[in-house]
Design a protein around this motif. Structure first.
Motif, PDB file in Angstrom:
ATOM      1  N   PHE A  28       2.608  36.292  11.477  1.00 26.09           N
ATOM      2  CA  PHE A  28       2.024  37.114  12.537  1.00 26.09           C
ATOM      3  C   PHE A  28       0.752  37.788  12.049  1.00 26.09           C
ATOM      4  CE2 PHE A  28       2.696  41.600  11.429  1.00 26.09           C
ATOM      5  CZ  PHE A  28       3.644  41.511  10.422  1.00 26.09           C
TER       6      PHE A  28
ATOM      7  N   ILE B 159       5.885  37.283   8.307  1.00 28.67           N
ATOM      8  CA  ILE B 159       4.895  37.394   7.235  1.00 28.67           C
ATOM      9  C   ILE B 159       3.545  37.744   7.825  1.00 28.67           C
ATOM     10  CG2 ILE B 159       3.894  36.240   5.236  1.00 28.67           C
ATOM     11  CD1 ILE B 159       6.820  36.007   5.009  1.00 28.67           C
TER      12      ILE B 159
ATOM     13  N   THR C 141      -0.285  37.971   8.251  1.00 30.65           N
ATOM     14  CA  THR C 141      -1.305  36.958   7.984  1.00 30.65           C
ATOM     15  C   THR C 141      -2.672  37.567   8.227  1.00 30.65           C
ATOM     16  OG1 THR C 141       0.276  35.413   8.910  1.00 30.65           O
ATOM     17  CG2 THR C 141      -1.919  34.580   8.511  1.00 30.65           C
ATOM     18  N   ALA C 142      -3.634  37.191   7.380  1.00 31.78           N
ATOM     19  CA  ALA C 142      -4.938  37.855   7.446  1.00 31.78           C
ATOM     20  C   ALA C 142      -5.770  37.453   8.652  1.00 31.78           C
ATOM     21  CB  ALA C 142      -5.704  37.606   6.152  1.00 31.78           C
TER      22      ALA C 142
ATOM     23  N   VAL D  84      -6.065  31.347   9.146  1.00 29.53           N
ATOM     24  CA  VAL D  84      -5.066  31.196   8.095  1.00 29.53           C
ATOM     25  C   VAL D  84      -3.693  30.897   8.710  1.00 29.53           C
ATOM     26  CG1 VAL D  84      -3.943  32.315   6.155  1.00 29.53           C
ATOM     27  CG2 VAL D  84      -6.358  32.687   6.536  1.00 29.53           C
TER      28      VAL D  84
ATOM     29  N   ASP E 143      -3.754  27.286   9.475  1.00 31.56           N
ATOM     30  CA  ASP E 143      -3.624  26.429   8.299  1.00 31.56           C
ATOM     31  C   ASP E 143      -2.239  26.508   7.681  1.00 31.56           C
ATOM     32  OD1 ASP E 143      -6.180  25.633   8.708  1.00 31.56           O
ATOM     33  OD2 ASP E 143      -7.079  26.884   7.145  1.00 31.56           O
ATOM     34  N   LYS E 144      -1.659  27.714   7.672  1.00 33.29           N
ATOM     35  CA  LYS E 144      -0.316  27.837   7.090  1.00 33.29           C
ATOM     36  C   LYS E 144       0.731  27.192   7.997  1.00 33.29           C
ATOM     37  CE  LYS E 144      -0.681  31.707   3.911  1.00 33.29           C
ATOM     38  NZ  LYS E 144      -0.027  32.940   3.458  1.00 33.29           N
TER      39      LYS E 144
ATOM     40  N   LEU F 118      -0.025  24.469   9.873  1.00 35.12           N
ATOM     41  CA  LEU F 118      -0.258  23.041   9.703  1.00 35.12           C
ATOM     42  C   LEU F 118       0.348  22.544   8.395  1.00 35.12           C
ATOM     43  CD1 LEU F 118      -3.951  22.720  10.958  1.00 35.12           C
ATOM     44  CD2 LEU F 118      -1.953  21.670  12.000  1.00 35.12           C
ATOM     45  N   ASN F 119       0.330  23.391   7.341  1.00 32.91           N
ATOM     46  CA  ASN F 119       0.856  22.900   6.063  1.00 32.91           C
ATOM     47  C   ASN F 119       2.331  23.233   5.847  1.00 32.91           C
ATOM     48  OD1 ASN F 119       1.147  25.452   4.832  1.00 32.91           O
ATOM     49  ND2 ASN F 119      -0.914  25.432   4.011  1.00 32.91           N
TER      50      ASN F 119
ATOM     51  N   GLU G  20       4.006  26.113   5.679  1.00 32.60           N
ATOM     52  CA  GLU G  20       4.491  27.351   5.073  1.00 32.60           C
ATOM     53  C   GLU G  20       5.145  28.244   6.121  1.00 32.60           C
ATOM     54  OE1 GLU G  20       1.990  29.593   2.249  1.00 32.60           O
ATOM     55  OE2 GLU G  20       0.832  27.742   2.151  1.00 32.60           O
TER      56      GLU G  20
ATOM     57  N   ILE H   5      -7.769  19.728  12.841  1.00 25.60           N
ATOM     58  CA  ILE H   5      -7.309  18.357  13.043  1.00 25.60           C
ATOM     59  C   ILE H   5      -6.325  18.353  14.196  1.00 25.60           C
ATOM     60  CG2 ILE H   5      -7.624  17.425  10.721  1.00 25.60           C
ATOM     61  CD1 ILE H   5      -4.540  18.083  10.400  1.00 25.60           C
TER      62      ILE H   5
ATOM     63  N   ASN I  94       6.095  42.309   3.383  1.00 22.85           N
ATOM     64  CA  ASN I  94       4.747  42.815   3.620  1.00 22.85           C
ATOM     65  C   ASN I  94       4.511  44.202   3.038  1.00 22.85           C
ATOM     66  OD1 ASN I  94       4.299  40.501   5.309  1.00 22.85           O
ATOM     67  ND2 ASN I  94       5.536  41.545   6.842  1.00 22.85           N
TER      68      ASN I  94
ATOM     69  N   GLN J 220      -2.292  22.109   0.762  1.00 23.35           N
ATOM     70  CA  GLN J 220      -1.245  22.457   1.726  1.00 23.35           C
ATOM     71  C   GLN J 220      -0.263  23.483   1.202  1.00 23.35           C
ATOM     72  OE1 GLN J 220       0.242  19.428   4.216  1.00 23.35           O
ATOM     73  NE2 GLN J 220      -1.872  19.172   4.806  1.00 23.35           N
TER      74      GLN J 220
ATOM     75  N   MET K 251      -7.492  38.599  -0.255  1.00 24.02           N
ATOM     76  CA  MET K 251      -7.872  39.252   1.013  1.00 24.02           C
ATOM     77  C   MET K 251      -7.976  38.236   2.122  1.00 24.02           C
ATOM     78  SD  MET K 251     -10.772  41.995  -0.011  1.00 24.02           S
ATOM     79  CE  MET K 251     -10.720  43.202   1.292  1.00 24.02           C
ATOM     80  N   LEU K 252      -8.391  37.037   1.751  1.00 27.92           N
ATOM     81  CA  LEU K 252      -8.590  35.977   2.738  1.00 27.92           C
ATOM     82  C   LEU K 252      -7.263  35.393   3.196  1.00 27.92           C
ATOM     83  CD1 LEU K 252     -11.349  34.875   3.625  1.00 27.92           C
ATOM     84  CD2 LEU K 252     -10.943  32.923   2.136  1.00 27.92           C
ATOM     85  N   VAL K 253      -6.359  35.185   2.236  1.00 25.00           N
ATOM     86  CA  VAL K 253      -5.129  34.476   2.563  1.00 25.00           C
ATOM     87  C   VAL K 253      -3.993  35.435   2.913  1.00 25.00           C
ATOM     88  CG1 VAL K 253      -3.430  32.843   1.694  1.00 25.00           C
ATOM     89  CG2 VAL K 253      -5.819  32.572   1.112  1.00 25.00           C
ATOM     90  N   GLY K 254      -3.998  36.608   2.328  1.00 21.56           N
ATOM     91  CA  GLY K 254      -2.931  37.554   2.628  1.00 21.56           C
ATOM     92  C   GLY K 254      -1.649  37.162   1.917  1.00 21.56           C
TER      93      GLY K 254
ATOM     94  N   TRP L  32      -6.569  44.684   1.637  1.00 18.17           N
ATOM     95  CA  TRP L  32      -6.765  44.265   3.024  1.00 18.17           C
ATOM     96  C   TRP L  32      -5.816  45.017   3.963  1.00 18.17           C
ATOM     97  CZ3 TRP L  32      -3.402  41.814   6.450  1.00 18.17           C
ATOM     98  CH2 TRP L  32      -3.993  41.389   7.638  1.00 18.17           C
TER      99      TRP L  32
END
Lengths: 460, 277
Positions: free
Chosen positions: A112, A140, A142-143, A147, A150-151, A153-154, A156, A177, B78, B145, B225-228, B237
């Protein structure tokens, strides 16, 4: 915990209609004290009650007024016995319980983005909605949406909070994609606002906004499409007359303070936060652009639903149940406190409460009372999907011929949502298309191409 | 220690500067005004509650005390203590950095000893070296991935270049006479490499490793910071999300302290391998 929507169907006191009460003290107490029957703290109990409720309501042709007056005359127990003699109610309960089956996988990760739109997904953890359906789900933080995409799609994330246009865009391969995505439930409707910096207190007329810089949280978002729609209605071309930048929600307030943005159309709590910090004011709520517009959604890859059908079913039930719980005004304070801590939104409770209860300071010196400032309704109308696609076409995000309805129907799983809503004893619409009115203009879902052409301001 | 010693005087000066700086900072922040009865509007706009702003040092110190007195609490995915967050970041840095060292040092040896390998590989190094590590992040997320492995990859890719170039430079710069002496003693190439070239090039190699660890620590904060998820970057962040500048300043200081610790550790190793000619 009150489970208003699963009130005792044999009682004349409870109102089973979704969102029918006014949230006043009287309604709340009647909902709390008139529980009875199965133990509603267990998932079996919930399901039993849901089945009872669905059966009783079908007997009364979904007329809650009729049911209540009948229960008042006959008494609930008599009615329950009478109904059981003609309808195999216990078998029906057992069938639905069996039908769900144990989830194939109970440990789930759900992503989220920390905004109030994600309320049902978040609150389902502290308030125990996932547990109720046998899931051990972690939410979880998410920034950002890229992201989250992507998370997802992969793999996670098993499922994730997304923006309603994202699964459409992902399915079409716009900006990512192409991967078949499904969106079985909308999270929230309304709940966004246009905020302007305090410097622009005298510029309430959008025609004065030429040269402004606005922030939106993501390209493929209702925020972007609503802002574009709104300024275009006032004769501004969003690609020429104003600048629209993608800014992550948490950075909006700071950018507004720094003068980097003149305003933004963003998710809450960042609209209310700008007022709280004394930096900006709420120009208008997006519900004034389109009453009941969808915003965020609960989405998952198609493969998740296909490979783990029971888990998917249980998860969808938890989310829809939580969404319905969040839509009841009397639960909003409890929810605000549950989702404000560091683990979830990490915001002052006052700010979250103003967003969820709709009693808020507008930054102009007034206290506004708009209870449906944000609302929660899971049903993914196909017509909403078609509208989003028309705007993607209008602004050049997708090109060529688009089979609007086919894409909307492939991604927005209204049938799954309807089934779960009914299993849980909520009313779901029988149709999946309806016409919407946006700023006074009617959108005919049957003529999407003509709708796109009807706008004077568009790309190309 | 005599009072006139340079170290002592420098320490006194540092301390004075710190105290004066903190006092100016404390004085520059206006105190929150006490308020009387509040209207509903004032309550809703946070009347009487602290606004986001630069906090005085006393608040930062209080925050630091609160966080450091319980650094390892774990309240769900978190919300974890500062110790756990820093632990995640250090773990990622060390894994990525170790992988980079395992590849960069042998490869640097090869490049340094063979002019052919140097000429052949140089164009690749020159193109790849200036790429910002964060530019790799989207590609890494997509290809690998896995966000954990992606963060480690980003550390790997940013740590590898200084080590590679410094190793090659150090090895190539070993004095010709020493290698010739080894040759007259009929040492085989492997033995020459380990007993003559490695000790001679070690200070330069360590310089590269020291630069690398500094870069890796800079990059991990941005990557998180980008991925969290977890790590000190995520912590910053998350506090930024709440416009909580007290926590942000506290975590910036923690990043500085840990970075200094990593640098000091490698500095210690560097001194251990250095030699006087």
């Amino acid at each position: 915990m009150t489970v208003k929507s699963l009130g005792n169907p044999y009682s004349s006191e409870t109102d089973l209609r979704h969102g029918a009460d006014c949230g006043c003290a009287g309604c709340v107490t009647s909902a709390v004290e008139k529980q009875g029957g199965p133990d509603l703290t267990t998932s079996e109990g919930m399901l039993e009650r849901a089945v009872e409720s669905a059966i009783v309501r079908s007997v009364f042709g979904q007329s809650d007024i009729g049911r209540r007056s009948f229960m008042g005359m006959m008494g609930g127990t008599t009615m329950a016995a009478a109904l059981a003699s003609v309808f195999p109610i216990n078998e029906a309960k057992a069938a639905i319980l069996d039908n769900l089956g144990p989830p194939e996988k109970t440990d789930l990760n759900i992503g989220f983005v920390p905004i109030t739109c994600a309320t049902p997904i978040i609150m389902a953890q502290p308030l125990g909605f996932y547990e109720r359906y046998g899931l051990n789900a972690q939410v979880i933080k998410t920034a950002g949406w890229a992201v989250a995409r992507d998370k997802s799609l992969n793999g996670e994330y098993d499922a994730s909070h997304m923006l309603t246009p994202m699964p459409l865009a992902m399915t079409l391969g716009a900006g990512s994609i192409a991967e078949p995505y499904i969106m079985p439930a909308v999270e929230n409707i309304n709940g966004q606002a246009i905020v302007l910096s305090n410097e622009h207190l005298d510029k309430r007329d959008p025609t004065q906004w030429k040269g402004f810089t606005f922030g939106v949280p993501f390209e493929y978002s209702m925020h972007n499409f609503l802002l574009r729609y709104y300024v275009a209605e006032f004769g501004l071309d969003p690609d020429v007359d104003i600048q629209i930048r993608v800014v992550p929600p948490p950075e909006m307030v700071a950018n507004l303070r720094a003068g980097n943005l003149d305003g933004y159309l963003s998710p809450d709590p960042f609209n209310q936060r700008a007022v709280f910090e004394g930096i900006g004011f709420i120009h208008l709520l997006t519900k004034e652009i389109w009453e009941g517009h969808p915003c965020c959604a609960f989405a998952a890859p198609l493969s998740f639903a296909q490979e783990l059908p029971n888990t998917y079913g249980a998860l969808l039930k938890s989310i829809i149940d939580a969404t319905q719980y969040a839509s009841a005004a009397e639960n909003r304070k409890e929810i605000s406190e549950a989702i404000a801590p560091t683990n979830y939104l990490n915001q002052p409770v006052t700010v979250i409460e103003q967003v969820l209860t709709g009693t808020y300071a507008d930054g102009l010196g007034e206290v506004q009372r708009v209870p449906d400032r944000i609302d929660f309704d899971p049903f993914p109308w196909h017509s909403m999907g078609v509208w989003i696609l028309t705007q993607m076409k209008r602004w050049g995000y997708i090109e060529g011929d688009v089979d609007y309805k086919a894409v909307a129907e492939q991604v927005y799983l209204a049938a799954d949502c309807k089934k779960v809503m009914e299993d849980l004893g909520y009313e779901a619409p029988d149709v999946t298309y309806k016409s919407h009115t946006i700023m006074g203009k009617t959108f005919d879902y049957n003529e999407p191409e003509a709708y796109v052409d009807s706008f004077a301001i568009k790309k190309g | 220690m005599p009072i006139s010693s340079l170290n002592f005087r420098a320490a006194i000066l540092s301390l004075t500067l710190l105290i004066v700086g903190l006092l100016i900072w404390e004085a520059a922040i206006p105190a929150q005004k006490a308020v009387g009865e509040l209207t509903e509007y004032e309550l809703l706009t946070g009347g009487g509650q602290p606004k986001a702003g630069v906090p005085p040092p006393s608040q930062v110190i209080a925050k630091a005390w609160e966080q450091l007195s319980d650094p390892f609490y774990d309240a769900g995915p978190n919300d974890k203590g500062i110790g756990i967050q820093i632990g995640y970041s250090i773990y990622r840095v060390l894994v990525g950095y170790a992988l980079a060292a395992v590849i960069a040092i042998p490869l640097g040896f090869l490049i340094g000893m063979s002019p052919l390998a140097y000429k052949a590989l140089n164009p690749f190094i020159q193109v790849l070296r200036p790429i910002s590590p964060l530019a790799w992040m989207p590609l890494a997320l997509f290809v690998i991935q896995d966000s954990e492995a992606s963060a480690i990859f980003v550390i790997f890719i940013c740590s590898i270049w200084p080590m590679l170039i410094n190793t090659a430079f150090g090895v190539a710069g070993v004095r010709e006479d020493w290698v010739n002496v080894a040759r007259t003693h009929e040492l085989n190439p492997l033995k020459t490499a380990f007993t003559v070239i490695l000790p001679a090039a070690a200070p330069t190699i360590l310089t590269g490793m020291r630069i690398s660890i500094g870069i890796a620590w800079l990059v991990i904060v941005a990557a998180e910071m980008l991925v969290g998820g977890t790590g000190i970057g995520y912590y910053v962040w998350n506090e930024w999300n709440n416009l909580d500048l007290t926590s942000v300043i506290f975590s910036i200081l923690m990043i500085g302290v840990v970075g200094m610790g990593l640098d000091a550790a490698l500095g210690f190793v560097q001194r251990a391998v250095s030699y006087a000619e």
